[in-house]
Write a protein that holds these residues in place. Structure first.
Motif, PDB file in Angstrom:
ATOM      1  N   LYS A 273       9.109   4.729   5.064  1.00  0.00           N
ATOM      2  CA  LYS A 273       8.328   3.548   5.422  1.00  0.00           C
ATOM      3  C   LYS A 273       7.701   2.867   4.204  1.00  0.00           C
ATOM      4  O   LYS A 273       6.945   1.900   4.364  1.00  0.00           O
ATOM      5  CB  LYS A 273       7.221   3.939   6.417  1.00  0.00           C
ATOM      6  CG  LYS A 273       7.767   4.397   7.759  1.00  0.00           C
ATOM      7  CD  LYS A 273       6.629   4.688   8.720  1.00  0.00           C
ATOM      8  CE  LYS A 273       7.164   5.131  10.080  1.00  0.00           C
ATOM      9  NZ  LYS A 273       6.060   5.403  11.039  1.00  0.00           N
ATOM     10  N   GLN A 274       7.971   3.365   3.046  1.00  0.00           N
ATOM     11  CA  GLN A 274       7.396   2.784   1.833  1.00  0.00           C
ATOM     12  C   GLN A 274       8.073   1.441   1.527  1.00  0.00           C
ATOM     13  O   GLN A 274       9.290   1.349   1.433  1.00  0.00           O
ATOM     14  CB  GLN A 274       7.572   3.736   0.642  1.00  0.00           C
ATOM     15  CG  GLN A 274       7.006   3.215  -0.671  1.00  0.00           C
ATOM     16  CD  GLN A 274       5.489   3.076  -0.616  1.00  0.00           C
ATOM     17  OE1 GLN A 274       4.790   3.978  -0.167  1.00  0.00           O
ATOM     18  NE2 GLN A 274       5.014   1.925  -1.051  1.00  0.00           N
ATOM     19  N   GLN A 275       7.253   0.398   1.406  1.00  0.00           N
ATOM     20  CA  GLN A 275       7.758  -0.932   1.122  1.00  0.00           C
ATOM     21  C   GLN A 275       7.948  -1.117  -0.390  1.00  0.00           C
ATOM     22  O   GLN A 275       7.290  -0.471  -1.201  1.00  0.00           O
ATOM     23  CB  GLN A 275       6.787  -2.006   1.644  1.00  0.00           C
ATOM     24  CG  GLN A 275       6.565  -1.950   3.146  1.00  0.00           C
ATOM     25  CD  GLN A 275       7.813  -2.320   3.912  1.00  0.00           C
ATOM     26  OE1 GLN A 275       8.616  -3.117   3.458  1.00  0.00           O
ATOM     27  NE2 GLN A 275       7.987  -1.703   5.084  1.00  0.00           N
TER      28      GLN A 275
ATOM     29  N   GLU B 164       0.845  -1.194   0.000  1.00  0.00           N
ATOM     30  CA  GLU B 164       0.000   0.000   0.000  1.00  0.00           C
ATOM     31  C   GLU B 164       0.885   1.250   0.000  1.00  0.00           C
ATOM     32  O   GLU B 164       1.904   1.303   0.693  1.00  0.00           O
ATOM     33  CB  GLU B 164      -0.902   0.008   1.235  1.00  0.00           C
ATOM     34  CG  GLU B 164      -1.940  -1.119   1.236  1.00  0.00           C
ATOM     35  CD  GLU B 164      -2.997  -0.891   0.166  1.00  0.00           C
ATOM     36  OE1 GLU B 164      -3.198   0.281  -0.228  1.00  0.00           O
ATOM     37  OE2 GLU B 164      -3.608  -1.885  -0.272  1.00  0.00           O
ATOM     38  N   PRO B 165       0.535   2.242  -0.770  1.00  0.00           N
ATOM     39  CA  PRO B 165       1.338   3.474  -0.780  1.00  0.00           C
ATOM     40  C   PRO B 165       1.193   4.232   0.534  1.00  0.00           C
ATOM     41  O   PRO B 165       0.150   4.185   1.201  1.00  0.00           O
ATOM     42  CB  PRO B 165       0.744   4.261  -1.954  1.00  0.00           C
ATOM     43  CG  PRO B 165      -0.642   3.733  -2.111  1.00  0.00           C
ATOM     44  CD  PRO B 165      -0.604   2.293  -1.722  1.00  0.00           C
ATOM     45  N   THR B 166       2.234   4.923   0.930  1.00  0.00           N
ATOM     46  CA  THR B 166       2.230   5.709   2.160  1.00  0.00           C
ATOM     47  C   THR B 166       2.886   7.060   1.894  1.00  0.00           C
ATOM     48  O   THR B 166       3.683   7.204   0.958  1.00  0.00           O
ATOM     49  CB  THR B 166       2.985   4.965   3.282  1.00  0.00           C
ATOM     50  OG1 THR B 166       2.996   5.778   4.454  1.00  0.00           O
ATOM     51  CG2 THR B 166       4.394   4.641   2.866  1.00  0.00           C
ATOM     52  N   ILE B 167       2.533   8.029   2.739  1.00  0.00           N
ATOM     53  CA  ILE B 167       3.075   9.365   2.548  1.00  0.00           C
ATOM     54  C   ILE B 167       4.492   9.481   3.110  1.00  0.00           C
ATOM     55  O   ILE B 167       5.205  10.436   2.824  1.00  0.00           O
ATOM     56  CB  ILE B 167       2.162  10.414   3.211  1.00  0.00           C
ATOM     57  CG1 ILE B 167       2.011  10.120   4.710  1.00  0.00           C
ATOM     58  CG2 ILE B 167       0.800  10.417   2.524  1.00  0.00           C
ATOM     59  CD1 ILE B 167       1.206  11.181   5.444  1.00  0.00           C
ATOM     60  N   PHE B 168       4.902   8.509   3.924  1.00  0.00           N
ATOM     61  CA  PHE B 168       6.231   8.531   4.500  1.00  0.00           C
ATOM     62  C   PHE B 168       7.153   7.702   3.596  1.00  0.00           C
ATOM     63  O   PHE B 168       6.975   6.483   3.468  1.00  0.00           O
ATOM     64  CB  PHE B 168       6.229   7.961   5.920  1.00  0.00           C
ATOM     65  CG  PHE B 168       5.306   8.706   6.843  1.00  0.00           C
ATOM     66  CD1 PHE B 168       5.685   9.940   7.373  1.00  0.00           C
ATOM     67  CD2 PHE B 168       4.065   8.181   7.178  1.00  0.00           C
ATOM     68  CE1 PHE B 168       4.842  10.624   8.220  1.00  0.00           C
ATOM     69  CE2 PHE B 168       3.222   8.864   8.033  1.00  0.00           C
ATOM     70  CZ  PHE B 168       3.603  10.098   8.539  1.00  0.00           C
TER      71      PHE B 168
END
Length: 515
Positions: free
Chosen positions: A172-174, A165-169
């Motif tokens: 923490k982006q996988q 899932e996309p994240t704004i950080f």
């Protein structure tokens, strides 16, 4: 028609009575062989018809779940079928095979290898975003699976993709990851280039997926992709080792091919150890030549003074600037240059066949070894200043296994040759015997149809004896034959002669009447 059959039966009975015991046995055997041949042809044609109307393979090497669905569909529709090969091969009646295939296709059996973008052919307004994402990933996996299974060496494949899932950080982006399980056809394997192509295919098809995050394995669990994708140094080392092996194989191939053309096959063997330079070097050179000077600038000043206290005077001044010749070089030495070659050559000698059939080994002369060494040096680019080394040795090869194989092959070829000759001779004798048999049969039937006429003495009669014809009768017969011939050849003249004879006879009769 009945009269015809009666006469035929009577004639056949008469012929049968005239035959001897041996002729009857031959006739009965011929009729029996003909009947057996016709019966065999009929049985063979019936077997072919049964095969055509028998069972044929509907699907071969199907998965167990697909086989279960197919057999369930056949049972519901009352189709006869058979299961072989541990349930992976299904056979049905040949007359219904096309109808069954169309019926299974309407039911979507067997299941296609992965569902692609046809998942979105039907619109479902109640579908949530989560289900939409799952279906999107399934569609991508199915399309990639179909593409990979299109390779010639691949029998089946499974593709699994993980899209986080996309994240704004950003920290923490996988990363996106993928794995591919490949099952090759029997006797086929995937090369390194093909595995690299599969990883590049997936990385180019999925956003955010890198080649280093893709694992390719086979059904036995063997890792086919590069396991050192996260270690840059390991990747470089693996690439360098692969490059070195390719260079060694290339040079060995050139040398071995050259020696094979000169000495013959399996007479020499070359092995090369190549030491490559994988250091990337950049060099800057500045070179000055003091002997070479070039005027860069020159300044000249002239001063003239008149009516000066010390009198009139003139002063000159000049300034020259020289430039020394300078050479600048920027050299970049790429990786992969050959630092040193170590070449080992083993050369087999000659063999002389003795009278007892044994082979005598004759070693190569020093001149021959020197010529071979020169050939190898020129073919691989030998450089003494680089520190290259070469060793050429005369060695007797152990060809015992090869000689045994050649002897076995010669015996097998000789046996096949004599066997083929025996087949032709046997066929020739069978043809000759068949011709004599037909000749004997024709002679037997001819004798039966035309029996010899018995002598008349057996019935108490004497054969007529031709008596000598009298001279006058013989002359009369000859005259009649000539007259008959003249009648055919000259009918007009004969008619006039007969007419004259008639007229003479008439005149003679009238004279006789007058008297």
């Amino acid at each position: 028609m009945s009269e015809f059959f009666k006469q035929l039966i009577v004639q056949l009975t008469a012929i049968w009575v005239r035959l001897s015991l041996q002729q009857r046995i031959v006739t009965i055997a011929l009729i029996g062989l003909t009947f057996l041949g016709m019966t065999g042809l009929l049985v063979w044609s019936q077997n072919d018809t049964k095969k055509e109307n028998g069972y044929k393979i509907l699907y071969n090497d199907v998965e167990v779940d697909d086989a279960a669905g197919i057999t369930d569909h056949l049972q519901k529709n009352n189709f006869k079928y058979k299961v072989e090969n541990n349930g992976r091969t299904i056979l049905v009646e040949s007359k219904n095979i096309y109808e069954i295939r169309m019926s299974l296709a309407r039911e979507g059996l067997p299941h296609k290898a992965g569902l692609g973008y046809e998942l979105f052919d039907k619109t479902n307004f109640g579908m949530t975003d989560y289900v939409q994402k799952i279906n999107s990933r399934r569609a991508i996996e199915g399309e990639l699976q179909r593409t990979i299974e299109g390779l010639e060496e691949v029998k089946s494949a499974r593709v699994h993709i993980v899209i986080p899932e996309p994240t704004i950080f950003l920290d923490k982006q996988q990363k996106a990851k993928a794995s591919v399980v490949v099952k090759c056809l029997p006797g086929r394997v995937l090369s390194k280039e093909q595995v690299r192509g599969i990883t590049n295919l997936l990385s180019s098809s999925v956003e955010g997926l890198r080649s280093g995050d893709i694992s390719v394995i086979d059904y036995s669990g063997k890792l086919l992709s590069n396991p050192f994708t996260d270690n840059d140094e390991a990747i470089v080392s693996s690439h360098n080792m692969e490059l070195q092996q390719n260079v060694e194989k290339y040079l060995e191939g050139k040398a071995n091919q050259f020696l094979e053309n000169v000495l013959g096959p399996s007479k020499a063997y070359v092995k090369i150890a190549c030491d490559l330079d994988f250091d990337r070097v950049e060099k800057n050179h500045e070179k000055y030549d003091p002997e070479s000077r070039v005027i860069r600038s020159e300044e000249r000043i002239d001063e003239n003074k008149k009516n000066a206290p010390d009198g009139d005077n003139t002063r000159e001044r000049s300034l020259s600037n020289y430039e020394i010749d300078k050479t600048m070089q920027h050299i970049i030495q790429e990786v992969g240059n050959i630092k040193r070659l170590t070449i080992s050559v083993a050369v087999d000698g000659r063999y002389n066949i003795l009278k007892d059939g044994k082979q005598e080994y004759i070693a190569r002369t020093p001149e021959e070894l020197q010529n071979i060494e020169d050939i190898i040096k020129n073919s691989v680019g030998y450089d003494l200043t680089r520190g290259d080394q070469i060793s050429v040795s005369a060695v007797q090869f152990d060809n015992e296994f090869l000689r045994k194989e050649q002897a076995e092959m010669q015996k097998r070829e000789q046996w096949d040759f004599w066997l083929s000759i025996a087949k032709y001779v046997l066929g020739f004798f069978i043809a000759v015997l068949f011709i004599f048999f037909l000749r004997y049969l024709a002679k037997t039937v001819s004798e039966a149809m035309n029996p010899p006429v018995p002598a008349l003495e057996q019935f108490g009669f004497e054969e007529p004896v031709e008596e000598a014809m009298p001279e006058d009768l013989r002359k009369t017969s000859e005259i009649l034959e000539r007259v008959e011939m003249l009648t055919r050849e000259e009918p007009v003249n004969i008619a006039s002669i007969i007419r004259q004879w008639l007229m003479e006879s008439t005149s003679n009769k009238s004279k006789a009447n007058k008297r």
